[in-house]
Write a protein that holds these residues in place. Structure first.
Motif, PDB file in Angstrom:
ATOM      1  N   THR A 139       0.843  -1.184   0.000  1.00  0.00           N
ATOM      2  CA  THR A 139       0.000   0.000   0.000  1.00  0.00           C
ATOM      3  C   THR A 139       0.877   1.232   0.000  1.00  0.00           C
ATOM      4  O   THR A 139       1.992   1.204   0.503  1.00  0.00           O
ATOM      5  CB  THR A 139      -0.963   0.017   1.201  1.00  0.00           C
ATOM      6  N   PHE A 140       0.353   2.269  -0.603  1.00  0.00           N
ATOM      7  CA  PHE A 140       1.081   3.527  -0.640  1.00  0.00           C
ATOM      8  C   PHE A 140       1.080   4.102   0.765  1.00  0.00           C
ATOM      9  O   PHE A 140       0.023   4.337   1.353  1.00  0.00           O
ATOM     10  CB  PHE A 140       0.401   4.479  -1.620  1.00  0.00           C
ATOM     11  N   GLU A 181      -1.009   9.007   4.083  1.00  0.00           N
ATOM     12  CA  GLU A 181      -2.433   9.290   4.178  1.00  0.00           C
ATOM     13  C   GLU A 181      -2.822  10.230   3.046  1.00  0.00           C
ATOM     14  O   GLU A 181      -2.102  11.183   2.749  1.00  0.00           O
ATOM     15  CB  GLU A 181      -2.738   9.961   5.518  1.00  0.00           C
ATOM     16  N   PRO A 182      -3.952   9.974   2.419  1.00  0.00           N
ATOM     17  CA  PRO A 182      -4.408  10.940   1.423  1.00  0.00           C
ATOM     18  C   PRO A 182      -4.717  12.280   2.075  1.00  0.00           C
ATOM     19  O   PRO A 182      -5.029  12.319   3.273  1.00  0.00           O
ATOM     20  CB  PRO A 182      -5.677  10.289   0.861  1.00  0.00           C
ATOM     21  N   PRO A 183      -4.640  13.352   1.316  1.00  0.00           N
ATOM     22  CA  PRO A 183      -4.933  14.662   1.895  1.00  0.00           C
ATOM     23  C   PRO A 183      -6.324  14.666   2.514  1.00  0.00           C
ATOM     24  O   PRO A 183      -7.225  14.016   1.999  1.00  0.00           O
ATOM     25  CB  PRO A 183      -4.887  15.608   0.693  1.00  0.00           C
ATOM     26  N   ASN A 190     -10.031  15.928   3.735  1.00  0.00           N
ATOM     27  CA  ASN A 190     -11.073  16.676   3.034  1.00  0.00           C
ATOM     28  C   ASN A 190     -11.838  17.550   4.003  1.00  0.00           C
ATOM     29  O   ASN A 190     -12.965  17.916   3.769  1.00  0.00           O
ATOM     30  CB  ASN A 190     -12.027  15.704   2.350  1.00  0.00           C
ATOM     31  N   ARG A 228     -13.283  20.451   6.134  1.00  0.00           N
ATOM     32  CA  ARG A 228     -13.594  21.875   6.073  1.00  0.00           C
ATOM     33  C   ARG A 228     -13.877  22.335   7.489  1.00  0.00           C
ATOM     34  O   ARG A 228     -14.261  21.531   8.323  1.00  0.00           O
ATOM     35  CB  ARG A 228     -14.837  22.093   5.193  1.00  0.00           C
ATOM     36  N   ILE A 248     -15.657  11.413  -1.468  1.00  0.00           N
ATOM     37  CA  ILE A 248     -14.498  11.428  -0.568  1.00  0.00           C
ATOM     38  C   ILE A 248     -13.961  12.866  -0.451  1.00  0.00           C
ATOM     39  O   ILE A 248     -13.490  13.280   0.589  1.00  0.00           O
ATOM     40  CB  ILE A 248     -13.400  10.476  -1.089  1.00  0.00           C
ATOM     41  N   TYR A 249     -14.052  13.603  -1.543  1.00  0.00           N
ATOM     42  CA  TYR A 249     -13.725  15.034  -1.502  1.00  0.00           C
ATOM     43  C   TYR A 249     -14.934  15.829  -1.980  1.00  0.00           C
ATOM     44  O   TYR A 249     -15.784  15.307  -2.701  1.00  0.00           O
ATOM     45  CB  TYR A 249     -12.487  15.334  -2.365  1.00  0.00           C
ATOM     46  N   GLU A 250     -14.975  17.079  -1.567  1.00  0.00           N
ATOM     47  CA  GLU A 250     -16.110  17.939  -1.909  1.00  0.00           C
ATOM     48  C   GLU A 250     -16.274  18.040  -3.431  1.00  0.00           C
ATOM     49  O   GLU A 250     -15.285  18.182  -4.147  1.00  0.00           O
ATOM     50  CB  GLU A 250     -15.855  19.352  -1.354  1.00  0.00           C
ATOM     51  N   ASP A 290     -14.408  20.563  -5.643  1.00  0.00           N
ATOM     52  CA  ASP A 290     -12.980  20.419  -5.920  1.00  0.00           C
ATOM     53  C   ASP A 290     -12.718  19.569  -7.165  1.00  0.00           C
ATOM     54  O   ASP A 290     -11.613  19.076  -7.350  1.00  0.00           O
ATOM     55  CB  ASP A 290     -12.270  19.781  -4.717  1.00  0.00           C
ATOM     56  N   ARG A 337      -3.202  18.956  -3.781  1.00  0.00           N
ATOM     57  CA  ARG A 337      -2.671  17.917  -2.895  1.00  0.00           C
ATOM     58  C   ARG A 337      -3.149  16.535  -3.349  1.00  0.00           C
ATOM     59  O   ARG A 337      -2.394  15.574  -3.376  1.00  0.00           O
ATOM     60  CB  ARG A 337      -3.140  18.161  -1.456  1.00  0.00           C
ATOM     61  N   VAL A 338      -4.427  16.478  -3.722  1.00  0.00           N
ATOM     62  CA  VAL A 338      -4.970  15.188  -4.156  1.00  0.00           C
ATOM     63  C   VAL A 338      -4.345  14.791  -5.491  1.00  0.00           C
ATOM     64  O   VAL A 338      -3.965  13.637  -5.696  1.00  0.00           O
ATOM     65  CB  VAL A 338      -6.508  15.256  -4.265  1.00  0.00           C
ATOM     66  N   TYR A 368      -0.973  13.489  -4.853  1.00  0.00           N
ATOM     67  CA  TYR A 368      -1.038  12.186  -4.199  1.00  0.00           C
ATOM     68  C   TYR A 368      -1.325  11.083  -5.219  1.00  0.00           C
ATOM     69  O   TYR A 368      -0.666  10.056  -5.247  1.00  0.00           O
ATOM     70  CB  TYR A 368      -2.135  12.237  -3.131  1.00  0.00           C
ATOM     71  N   GLU A 385       1.578  10.534  -7.672  1.00  0.00           N
ATOM     72  CA  GLU A 385       2.685   9.814  -7.027  1.00  0.00           C
ATOM     73  C   GLU A 385       2.413   8.303  -7.063  1.00  0.00           C
ATOM     74  O   GLU A 385       3.303   7.500  -7.342  1.00  0.00           O
ATOM     75  CB  GLU A 385       2.801  10.309  -5.575  1.00  0.00           C
ATOM     76  N   ILE A 386       1.160   7.943  -6.798  1.00  0.00           N
ATOM     77  CA  ILE A 386       0.787   6.527  -6.839  1.00  0.00           C
ATOM     78  C   ILE A 386       0.881   6.005  -8.266  1.00  0.00           C
ATOM     79  O   ILE A 386       1.460   4.949  -8.535  1.00  0.00           O
ATOM     80  CB  ILE A 386      -0.648   6.335  -6.300  1.00  0.00           C
ATOM     81  N   THR A 414     -12.011   8.031   4.032  1.00  0.00           N
ATOM     82  CA  THR A 414     -10.819   8.353   3.279  1.00  0.00           C
ATOM     83  C   THR A 414     -10.498   7.130   2.422  1.00  0.00           C
ATOM     84  O   THR A 414     -11.278   6.192   2.393  1.00  0.00           O
ATOM     85  CB  THR A 414      -9.670   8.744   4.235  1.00  0.00           C
ATOM     86  N   PHE A 415      -9.387   7.156   1.695  1.00  0.00           N
ATOM     87  CA  PHE A 415      -9.132   6.012   0.825  1.00  0.00           C
ATOM     88  C   PHE A 415      -7.687   5.555   0.912  1.00  0.00           C
ATOM     89  O   PHE A 415      -6.828   6.263   1.441  1.00  0.00           O
ATOM     90  CB  PHE A 415      -9.505   6.347  -0.619  1.00  0.00           C
ATOM     91  N   ASN A 416      -7.446   4.362   0.396  1.00  0.00           N
ATOM     92  CA  ASN A 416      -6.115   3.768   0.368  1.00  0.00           C
ATOM     93  C   ASN A 416      -5.970   3.048  -0.956  1.00  0.00           C
ATOM     94  O   ASN A 416      -6.925   2.429  -1.417  1.00  0.00           O
ATOM     95  CB  ASN A 416      -5.983   2.721   1.467  1.00  0.00           C
TER      96      ASN A 416
END
Lengths: 430, 199
Positions: free
Chosen positions: A52-53, A56-58, A60, A62, B33-35, B38, B56-57, B60, B63-64, B145-147
């Motif tokens: 796994t990468f 942590e993903p950024p 979200n 607010r 997962i994100y607004e 965005d 940032r996303v 990310y 990079e993957i 969130t995700f992986n």
């Protein structure tokens, strides 16, 4: 298949990397070979790795405007009709109380006796008539400082954990030590009884299960914490043990296994406060220390989190009411207060400025009406916060339940008694 | 015509990697997962797709993808999984799995060559299906969130940014739905989504 193979890959890596495994020698190696053979027989795929990468993903997130607005509405409310006294019913001096978050020095027995350890002497305060007794005037018999105490369910015997790693059982009526159970290398900061099993949590992160009836008392060693264990609590049915440690972990142990059934890492400070819900037996409440200030509620069946409260202060203990659907939390820095919460709505019912220093320990009376708190300001205070109300049908029915529960307990108690005496008799014969 | 041109291995790898990138973006948007603000809409595979505009996303994901591309190129990746995880409990809520298979009969000259157009249509079908699957997936009630997880060969080169992981299966109440697949002359990709079923 994939799962087991990745687990085995991890074990392999451990064996390669970790000198700990090398030191433990043959037993583990045999296990390893066995698993290897087993895996081959089952044709598990070792040719793959699961990766796994590692970032942590950024986030979200607010600014939670809406939720903070909701929070403010949630504060002290008048949901509860009964009057809760904000002054202590009784205040006792507790000079020389060990101001140490990681110890557990207060317990209230089913025979209505409050035990508190002050300056390494254990005092017994009889809540029926106010008599004070001291367990063992000669403190050298205890050998070391008292770091934890816990009554058996029948209230006849007191478990004592010491700074030297000794776990003792005292007969308080005859004021004599029944036995010492060594095994821990350093102080025993927390104890919890489950009938004839006494669980002890140690500073080195280990938990021992002592069967007090038998000579070889240590029946199990649970290694799931890498820092001091400061919270231990058995579920009512005696099947699950919850433990909390200075490594910020909450572990749940099944009595039949020495591996944790559930490990939760949500707290970001030591977890001392642990409490099982009396009316919904799979719910566990846990509270975190100064950095965390949060109470989490867990469903231990599905292993999921049900809810959380951010309390704003270090959580030092949690007690569920036996008669009302409420939970009490006691706090340290910065507010040193006690708070009662409605469950499951988590409305804050009342906030009591209880002490001038952090509340270290708390205990509930056998009738479920009062709570005792001891704090760093060297006082022991009694709060009658769950007074039974006869008009309230709800509480009446639940108190009937409570009576039944007491009957249940009494049957357990007699069992406990028998078990304890079998141990004693055996020893006499010897 | 580009459609007549024979697709090379590296071309095929690029198609697969690009497909993953758009899949991840679509899932992040579709599953909230994100607004939604965005994301921006772009035209790709003859479809309107949404990709993140959050730097940032973007960083990310790229990079993957950089690493995944390398693995596809060296034929050492077998599966790519996008796991949607509850922030609080760290439970896996959804698991989007893409199986990558190397086509074995490349040498067979008789095999009909697929045109880029055909491939694009197949990809389009998967992405449409992915969007449509929102209708049966349970609502994600908690913040998630995700992986990203990759199943690779034992001997694959692994950079420091990737670590061994468990397969992040859904622990209970699992349901899964197989989605469509697409193939180039070198790779075939199967898609599947598993999710936690709530009664």
């Amino acid at each position: 298949m994939d799962f087991s193979s990745s687990q085995l890959n991890l074990i392999r890596k451990d064996i390669k990397d970790n000198s700990k495994y090398k030191n433990t020698g043959l037993a583990n190696y045999k296990d390893f070979l066995y698993q290897e053979n087993l895996a081959q027989a089952l044709s598990i795929n070792f040719d793959q790795r699961i990766l796994t990468f590692n970032a942590e993903p950024p986030s979200n997130e607010r600014p939670p405007l809406r939720s903070s607005w909701k929070e403010s509405l949630k504060s002290v409310s008048s949901i509860v009709k009964r009057k809760i006294p904000t002054h202590a019913e009784r205040i006792l001096d507790a000079p020389g109380i060990g101001d140490d978050y990681y110890t557990n020095l207060l317990d209230w027995s089913s025979r209505n006796i409050v035990a508190i350890a002050l300056d390494s002497k254990i005092y017994l305060w009889n809540a029926n008539n106010g008599d004070v007794n001291v367990v063992c005037e000669d403190t050298s018999k205890i050998g070391g400082n008292v770091c934890s105490i816990s009554w058996t369910q029948d209230g006849k015997y007191l478990g004592v954990g010491t700074s030297e790693g000794d776990t003792q059982i005292w007969d308080v009526e005859q004021d004599r030590k029944l036995r010492s159970m060594y095994g821990h290398i350093t102080r025993v900061g927390v104890l919890s009884w489950n009938k004839y099993i006494l669980s002890s949590g140690c500073r080195d992160g280990s938990i021992h299960q002592h069967d007090v009836r038998i000579e070889n008392h240590r029946t199990q060693t649970l290694l799931g914490h890498c820092a001091e264990v400061c919270g231990l609590s058995w579920k009512n049915d005696g099947q699950l043990l919850a433990s909390g440690g200075n490594d910020n972990l909450v572990n749940i142990w099944d009595i039949r296994s020495s591996l944790p059934k559930m490990t939760k890492t949500n707290h970001c400070a030591a977890v001392k406060a642990l409490a099982w819900c009396p009316w919904q037996s799979n719910i566990l409440a846990t509270g975190g220390g100064t950095q965390d200030k949060t109470i989490h509620f867990w469903n231990t069946t599905t292993e999921s989190k049900i809810n959380s409260i951010f309390t704003g202060s270090q959580v030092t203990s949690l007690i569920w009411s036996l008669d009302y659907k409420e939970i009490l939390s006691s706090h340290g820095f910065p507010d040193n207060n006690i708070t009662i919460w409605k469950y499951p709505t988590l409305d804050r019912i009342i906030n009591i400025q209880a002490h001038e220093d952090r509340v270290l320990f708390s205990a509930i009376s056998p009738d479920g009406q009062s709570v005792a708190t001891a704090a760093g300001d060297e006082t022991l205070k009694f709060w009658k916060i769950w007074k039974k109300n006869k008009d309230n049908r709800d509480s009446a029915s639940s108190s009937r339940n409570h009576l039944n529960k007491e009957n249940d307990n009494s049957s357990k108690i007699s069992e406990n008694d028998v078990l304890m005496s079998t141990f004693l008799n055996k020893n006499k014969i010897r | 015509m580009s459609s007549k041109k024979r697709i090379t291995l590296s071309g095929s790898s690029n198609i697969v990697a690009e497909f993953f990138e758009y899949c991840i973006n679509s899932i992040l948007f579709q599953r909230g997962i994100y607004e939604p603000e965005d994301f921006k809409m772009i035209k790709k595979y003859n479809l309107n797709l949404l990709v993140t505009t959050d730097d940032r996303v973007q960083a990310y994901i790229s990079e993957i993808m950089k690493q995944v591309k390398k693995w596809i190129g060296s034929q050492s990746i077998k599966k790519l999984v996008l796991a949607i995880i509850s922030k609080e409990s760290r439970d896996v809520m959804e698991r989007w799995q893409f199986d990558i298979e190397i086509q074995k009969d490349i040498e067979n000259e008789n095999k009909r060559e697929k045109s880029e157009n055909e491939i694009q249509n197949e990809i389009q079908a998967i992405l449409r299906q992915l969007t449509a699957s929102i209708s049966f997936l349970p609502l994600l009630e908690e913040p998630c969130t995700f992986n990203v997880i990759a199943y690779t060969d034992k001997n694959a080169e692994v950079p420091q940014t990737w670590i061994d992981s468990d397969p992040k299966y859904i622990k209970y109440n699992q349901e899964h739905v197989k989605l469509r697949s697409f193939s180039t002359s070198y790779h075939s990709v199967d898609a599947m989504v598993s999710y936690r079923f709530r009664e």
